[in-house]
Structure formats: structure tokens, C-alpha cells
Design a protein around this motif. Structure first.
Motif, short mmCIF file in Angstrom:
data_model
loop_
_atom_site.label_atom_id
_atom_site.label_comp_id
_atom_site.label_asym_id
_atom_site.label_seq_id
_atom_site.Cartn_x
_atom_site.Cartn_y
_atom_site.Cartn_z
N GLN A 109 0.82 -1.21 0.00
CA GLN A 109 0.00 0.00 0.00
C GLN A 109 0.86 1.26 0.00
OE1 GLN A 109 -3.03 0.28 3.09
NE2 GLN A 109 -3.06 2.52 2.94
N ILE A 110 1.92 1.26 0.80
CA ILE A 110 2.80 2.42 0.83
C ILE A 110 3.45 2.64 -0.53
CG2 ILE A 110 4.93 3.34 1.84
CD1 ILE A 110 4.15 1.98 4.46
N GLU A 111 3.86 1.57 -1.19
CA GLU A 111 4.45 1.69 -2.52
C GLU A 111 3.44 2.27 -3.51
OE1 GLU A 111 5.67 -2.28 -3.32
OE2 GLU A 111 7.63 -2.07 -2.34
N GLU A 112 2.20 1.78 -3.44
CA GLU A 112 1.16 2.28 -4.34
C GLU A 112 0.89 3.77 -4.10
OE1 GLU A 112 -3.61 1.46 -5.29
OE2 GLU A 112 -2.45 0.07 -4.04
N ILE A 152 6.13 12.74 6.81
CA ILE A 152 5.39 11.82 7.67
C ILE A 152 5.52 12.30 9.11
CG2 ILE A 152 5.61 9.85 6.11
CD1 ILE A 152 7.84 8.77 7.87
N TYR A 153 4.57 11.91 9.94
CA TYR A 153 4.47 12.46 11.29
C TYR A 153 4.90 11.49 12.37
CZ TYR A 153 1.93 16.30 9.14
OH TYR A 153 1.60 17.39 8.38
N SER A 154 5.11 10.25 11.99
CA SER A 154 5.44 9.22 12.97
C SER A 154 6.20 8.10 12.26
CB SER A 154 4.17 8.69 13.62
OG SER A 154 4.43 7.54 14.41
N THR A 155 6.80 7.22 13.04
CA THR A 155 7.43 6.02 12.48
C THR A 155 6.66 4.77 12.87
OG1 THR A 155 8.85 5.78 14.43
CG2 THR A 155 9.70 7.12 12.60
N ASP A 156 5.49 4.97 13.45
CA ASP A 156 4.67 3.86 13.94
C ASP A 156 3.75 3.35 12.83
OD1 ASP A 156 3.97 2.05 15.84
OD2 ASP A 156 3.11 3.48 17.25
N ASN A 157 3.04 2.24 13.10
CA ASN A 157 2.03 1.68 12.19
C ASN A 157 2.58 1.33 10.81
OD1 ASN A 157 0.26 4.06 13.85
ND2 ASN A 157 -0.58 1.98 13.87
N GLY A 158 3.86 1.03 10.73
CA GLY A 158 4.45 0.66 9.45
C GLY A 158 5.03 1.82 8.68
N LEU A 159 4.95 3.03 9.22
CA LEU A 159 5.50 4.19 8.53
C LEU A 159 7.03 4.20 8.49
CD1 LEU A 159 3.02 6.91 9.79
CD2 LEU A 159 3.54 6.43 7.41
N ASP A 160 7.65 3.34 9.28
CA ASP A 160 9.11 3.22 9.21
C ASP A 160 9.56 2.65 7.88
OD1 ASP A 160 7.89 0.83 9.87
OD2 ASP A 160 9.57 0.10 11.06
N GLN A 161 8.63 2.14 7.06
CA GLN A 161 8.95 1.62 5.73
C GLN A 161 9.06 2.74 4.69
OE1 GLN A 161 6.56 -2.27 4.99
NE2 GLN A 161 5.28 -1.03 6.36
N VAL A 162 8.55 3.92 5.02
CA VAL A 162 8.47 5.01 4.04
C VAL A 162 9.83 5.43 3.49
CG1 VAL A 162 7.84 7.44 3.74
CG2 VAL A 162 6.23 5.87 4.82
N VAL A 206 12.24 12.70 2.13
CA VAL A 206 11.32 12.51 3.26
C VAL A 206 11.63 13.51 4.35
CG1 VAL A 206 10.50 10.93 5.04
CG2 VAL A 206 11.07 10.05 2.77
N LEU A 207 10.59 14.21 4.82
CA LEU A 207 10.65 14.94 6.08
C LEU A 207 10.16 13.97 7.14
CD1 LEU A 207 9.19 18.43 5.03
CD2 LEU A 207 11.58 17.91 5.62
N LEU A 208 11.07 13.46 7.93
CA LEU A 208 10.79 12.36 8.84
C LEU A 208 10.33 12.89 10.19
CD1 LEU A 208 10.92 9.29 9.42
CD2 LEU A 208 13.31 9.63 10.08
N GLY A 209 9.12 12.51 10.60
CA GLY A 209 8.57 12.99 11.86
C GLY A 209 8.66 11.97 12.97
N LEU A 245 15.81 8.26 14.67
CA LEU A 245 17.24 8.48 14.53
C LEU A 245 17.91 7.34 13.76
CD1 LEU A 245 18.04 9.90 18.08
CD2 LEU A 245 18.38 11.10 15.91
N THR A 246 17.46 6.14 13.99
CA THR A 246 18.00 4.99 13.24
C THR A 246 17.71 5.14 11.76
OG1 THR A 246 17.73 3.52 15.14
CG2 THR A 246 17.92 2.49 12.97
#
Length: 565
Positions: free
Chosen positions: A95-98, A112-122, A133-136, A154-155
């Protein structure tokens, strides 16, 4: 005074037989008023719908070859049932790729506003598509969760430093009062010492000005400028002027720092706030004019948002779900960046609803067994116009429900009111013109008759239901107005029917109905006083008064049921 059959109209307390005590001229009068009222409402609504189909000329957005929008806010929670409040939800990589593939056509960056819920894949997906990416890192009340967010952010910043433009530590934390400015200073210093990329903090521009010392703890300042959400909402006509003024002010205050407009945009649907009207046309106009101005002046910016977010309707009302540039279902752009644009593509569906409503009303009228005396041309015309108006309102309300209803509770409770309005129209076709009784008496008669009731019983019972439901809606609108739409369409059909009947045959209201009516009137006036020039507030005020006033004006009736004092 005795009526034509010797019945005392003043003392009348129950539904009259089909052979009403009111002579035909009086019957014709009430049907004539119903016809005129519905003709006026129908004409006004059709005129409004017709204007929405008119193409609007506005400046187009001309980008240089291969030039794209600087950045857009991305949240993947746009499919049914998806919400960031579901801690177990992990958005699938596919879904993120799409989503990002669709966004890569119009922008070169996502926030993005968070790294939770799979957003760390962004960041990884974005790298493959050539996006920045503006990483939140989301900062809230929970210190443990904050630590996890920051460590993960940070990672990612270290692994994808070629993709991550900056690390945004916290979003509107001071606005939500979840951390103090002193706590944020400590946190920002800690992250800044570890981050391989520039860091910043994002908040509305007023809170940055109130806490200007935070600038010393970030690499650049990120301000949110949203004309729609200002305490004094800004008209679309001067929205860009307002943004330019704020951008100039913040640039002067933070002269030693770069300034990023971290959020700006305009909603495509929902509640009007003062002079700020959400609409597709206004959204397109704002985006076009803002981007043109930003590129000309060299502003760095991020638009909110990439894709409509249905889950936000539960928090911010209808407007919350309609800030996106892409449609949540199709991932297609909601409006072009150049050329003509109109609010709706066609008037066909509203016209079909109008025709079906009129046809059904006539069919119900001519299927009943009644004397020719109650089938006069004016009565038939009134019922046809009532049906046409109700059909049009039903279509418009269905369109609004698709945009606004956020839960099963909304669909159940508000859907019941909409269906009851159609039931009132159906009952009206079998109504002979007798005065209505109090709702509690109507329900008693229905129960005693084993659910066998006539049109007067049903109209009376539904009147009590509408008054109660509208009283609840009016109270909520007054007490918690910020995110609630005006439910004018929901109650417009009952208001046009019961407003006329109640005014010309206004008797039989129970004490409970009068209390509900008083609450409706008081709350509607109170809500209107907050925004006296808001057309949506005015529409709700008129709808509420039409429904409520007949129950509040105590009158004694003359020979044929008309008020004499």
C-alpha cells in the motif's frame, strides 16, 4: 365555536375522521401554502445546485518542466477501517508503494508524522522512487513511547540520510499542551546532538512566536499557516495575503534561521467557519495560488495533505477528512492544477432525485381510497412539489453523508432521521388536512390500535421525533460547534412540512414537544450569534425556527382552525 359538523374546534383533542370539519376553502389554503413553500425551497436548491456546475475560471498553476510540488504530508490511513489509533495496525508495504508511486507524479517529497504503524517503511520505499522525506517523530504525553519514536527515527535518519531531508521532532506539541516549552528545549538539544540530518520542531505560527527561544535549539523553524483554522477564519479571497504576511513576520522574527511552511492548505468539503468556506473550487484555488506565490518568492513549503484521511472526520468533523490532493479511494487528483474547475460535474443526479420524489408522491396520492373532495388540484400540486423537494434533499443529503458520516453510529442515528423525513412525506400524501395531536397521544393510539394507525397518527408521532432529534442536534452544535456540520439538509424536509402545518393548524403540542422546540430555537439563535454572517449558520437558524416556532406560539383558533389571537 362549532365547525361545519358541530364539532368544537377549540376543544378538539383527537384526530378527526377523513371527513374533516374544515371546509374545502380552508383545505385549499393549507395546500396552497405547502405548494408555495416547497416551490420556493425547490427553486432555491436547484438554483444552488445549478451554480455548482458552472465552471470557474481561475489562474492555472504553471510549473517549469519536471518541476513538482516541494513536499506534501503523507499518511497512509485512507482505506476503510484504517486509523493511527489502532496500535496493532501495520500498513502493508504494498500500500505504501502504491501511495508513494501515485504521489511521485506530483511531488518530490513527503512529510510523515510518525514512524509507527508501518510508517518506518516510508524512507526505503521513497528512496526507490527518488522521493525525499521529512521524517517525523511523534511526541506526546507518554515518555516511553516518545523514546521509542525518537530512537526509531534516529535509526532511520542514519540509514537513509540520503533520503531524509530533516527530522521533525514533535508536531504541535505545545498547541496540544502535551509538553512544556522547557521540556521541548531539552528534548530538541538531545536529538540534535545525535541526528545526522537537520532537526526542527513544527507548530502553528502563533506558538512559535510565543516561544521564539525554541529557535536556538533547532536547525530551522517549521511553522504551520492554515488560514481556515485561524481563530479569526480567513476568506479565500485574502488567504494568500494572510499567508504572505505571516511568512514575512516569522521570517523577520527568526532572521537567523530558514523557515519552512510545514503545513498549509485548504479543505475541500465540510463546515464553513466564518468566511472560510471549504469547497473543491476553493481548495483548487488556494493550492494553485499558494504554489505559484511560493515558487516565485522561493518559499520552502509542505502542503497538507497528500491523500484524503477519512479517519480524521471523527476528530475534526467533515473538514478533517478532505484536505487531500488525491482522492482516498482512487488515488487520482481531485482537481486539475490548471484549467476550468466546477464544484460538481453534472446536475443529472439531483434532477433524477427530484423527479423520482415527485412521481412517488403522486403514486401514493392516487393509490389511497378517498373522496374526490380531498383530491383537488392544489392538493395534488402541493404533494407533487413536496415529493420533488424531498427527493432533491434526499440526494443532496446522501452526497453529504458520503463525505461526512464517520461511524456506524452516524449512519444509524442520522440515517434514521433521514428515513423519518421520507416517511413524513409519505404520510402527508394520505393526510386529509385534520389538525395533528401531541406525539405522546399519537403513540398511545398507535399502541392501542396494535400498530394500525392513520396518517394523522404517523405525522403526529414523527413530529415529536423530529423535535427531539433536532433539539439534541441544536444543543450539540451550540456546546461543541468547532467540528460539527450544520444538519440543515437533514431537517429541512420536516421543517417545510411541519412549519406550514404547525403554523396554520398549530395545536396539539405536548409539553415535551414545546420544551424541545424552545431548546431548538434558543440553541439555533445562540449558534448563529457566533457567526451571524455565515450562510450555513443562517440556513440552520431558518430551518430550526421553521420547525420550532409553531410549537412555541400559543394561539387560540377561530372557526376553521386559523389563529385569531
Amino acid at each position: 365555536m362549532p365547525g361545519a359538523t358541530g364539532t368544537c374546534v377549540v376543544c378538539w383533542r383527537g384526530p378527526a375522521p377523513i371527513d374533516s370539519p374544515f371546509p374545502m376553502p380552508i383545505k385549499r389554503s393549507i395546500w396552497a401554502v405547502l405548494a408555495l413553500i416547497h416551490l420556493a425551497v425547490l427553486a432555491a436548491l436547484l438554483g444552488w445546485v445549478a451554480t455548482e456546475t458552472q465552471p470557474v475560471m481561475m489562474p492555472g498553476l504553471k510549473l517549469a518542466q519536471d518541476e513538482k510540488l516541494r513536499c506534501v504530508s503523507y499518511a497512509p490511513f485512507h482505506r476503510p477501517g484504517q486509523t493511527p489509533f489502532d496500535e496493532k495496525l501495520i500498513i502493508p508495504r504494498r500500500q505504501i508503494e502504491e501511495d508513494l508511486r501515485a504521489l511521485s507524479v506530483i511531488t518530490g517529497c513527503v512529510r510523515i508524522y510518525s514512524t509507527d504503524n508501518g510508517l518506518d517503511q516510508v524512507p526505503e520505499v521513497a528512496r526507490g522512487l527518488g522521493l525525499k522525506v521529512l521524517l517525523g517523530a511523534w511526541i506526546g504525553y507518554g515518555q516511553k513511547k516518545n523514546a521509542i519514536e525518537l530512537e526509531r527515527a534516529l535509526t532511520l535518519a542514519n540509514v537513509y540520510r540520503d533520503t531524509v531531508r530533516a527530522l521533525i521532532v514533535g508536531n504541535e506539541v505545545l498547541l496540544r499542551r502535551e509538553r512544556t516549552a522547557a521540556e521541548m528545549r531539552v528534548l530538541l538539544d538531545s536529538v540534535r546532538a545525535k541526528s545526522p540530518v537537520p532537526i526542527t520542531y513544527a507548530d502553528v505560527w502563533e506558538y512559535w512566536l510565543k516561544n521564539a527561544d525554541l529557535a536556538a535549539h533547532v536547525d530551522f523553524v517549521t511553522v504551520h499557516i492554515l488560514p481556515f483554522w485561524e481563530d479569526d477564519p480567513v476568506n479565500i479571497e485574502r488567504a494568500l495575503t494572510h499567508v504572505a504576511e505571516v511568512r514575512e513576520k516569522t521570517g523577520a522574527v527568526f532572521a537567523g534561521k530558514s523557515v519552512l511552511i510545514g503545513e498549509t492548505g485548504w479543505p475541500g468539503a465540510g463546515l464553513q467557519r466564518g468566511e472560510s468556506l471549504p469547497s473543491k473550487v476553493n481548495q483548487a484555488r488556494y493550492i494553485r495560488e499558494f504554489v505559484h506565490r511560493a515558487h516565485a518568492l522561493g518559499w520552502d513549503y509542505n502542503l497538507i495533505e497528500a491523500i484524503d484521511q477519512p479517519w480524521k472526520r471523527a476528530l475534526e468533523g467533515t473538514v478533517g477528512g478532505h484536505w487531500g490532493m488525491l482522492d482516498a479511494d482512487t488515488l487520482q487528483t481531485k482537481f486539475p492544477l490548471s484549467g476550468l474547475i466546477s464544484e460538481r460535474e453534472s446536475i443529472a443526479v439531483p434532477l433524477i432525485g427530484t423527479g423520482i420524489g415527485a412521481l412517488l408522491a403522486l403514486l401514493l396520492t392516487f393509490t389511497r381510497r378517498a373522496k374526490t373532495a380531498v383530491r383537488q388540484p392544489m392538493r395534488i400540486a402541493a404533494l407533487a412539489l413536496t415529493g420533488a423537494t424531498a427527493g432533491l434533499i434526499a440526494v443532496l443529503h446522501a452526497e453529504h453523508a458520503q463525505l461526512a458520516y464517520a461511524s456506524l453510529t452516524d449512519w444509524t442515528a442520522l440515517g434514521a432521521v433521514a428515513l423519518a423525513a421520507l416517511a413524513a412525506c409519505a404520510a402527508l400524501t394520505h393526510w386529509s388536512g385534520n389538525p395533528l395531536v401531541a406525539a405522546d397521544l399519537a403513540w398511545q393510539r398507535i399502541r392501542n390500535a396494535g400498530l394500525r394507525f392513520d396518517a394523522t397518527d404517523l405525522l403526529s408521532a414523527l413530529r415529536g421525533f423530529f423535535l427531539f432529534a433536532a433539539a439534541v442536534a441544536a444543543l450539540l452544535l451550540l456546546v461543541t460547534p468547532r467540528y460539527r456540520d450544520f444538519p440543515s439538509l437533514l431537517y429541512l424536509t420536516p421543517a417545510t412540512i411541519y412549519g406550514v402545518i404547525g403554523w396554520l393548524r398549530g395545536n396539539g403540542f405536548s409539553r415535551t414537544e414545546r420544551i424541545c422546540a424552545a431548546l431548538i430555537a434558543v440553541c439555533a439563535v445562540g449558534r448563529w450569534l457566533f457567526e451571524p454572517a455565515n450562510p450555513q449558520a443562517i440556513g440552520w437558524l431558518l430551518t430550526s425556527l421553521a420547525l420550532a416556532l409553531p410549537a412555541l406560539v400559543r394561539r387560540r383558533h377561530g372557526e376553521y382552525g386559523f389563529a385569531t389571537g
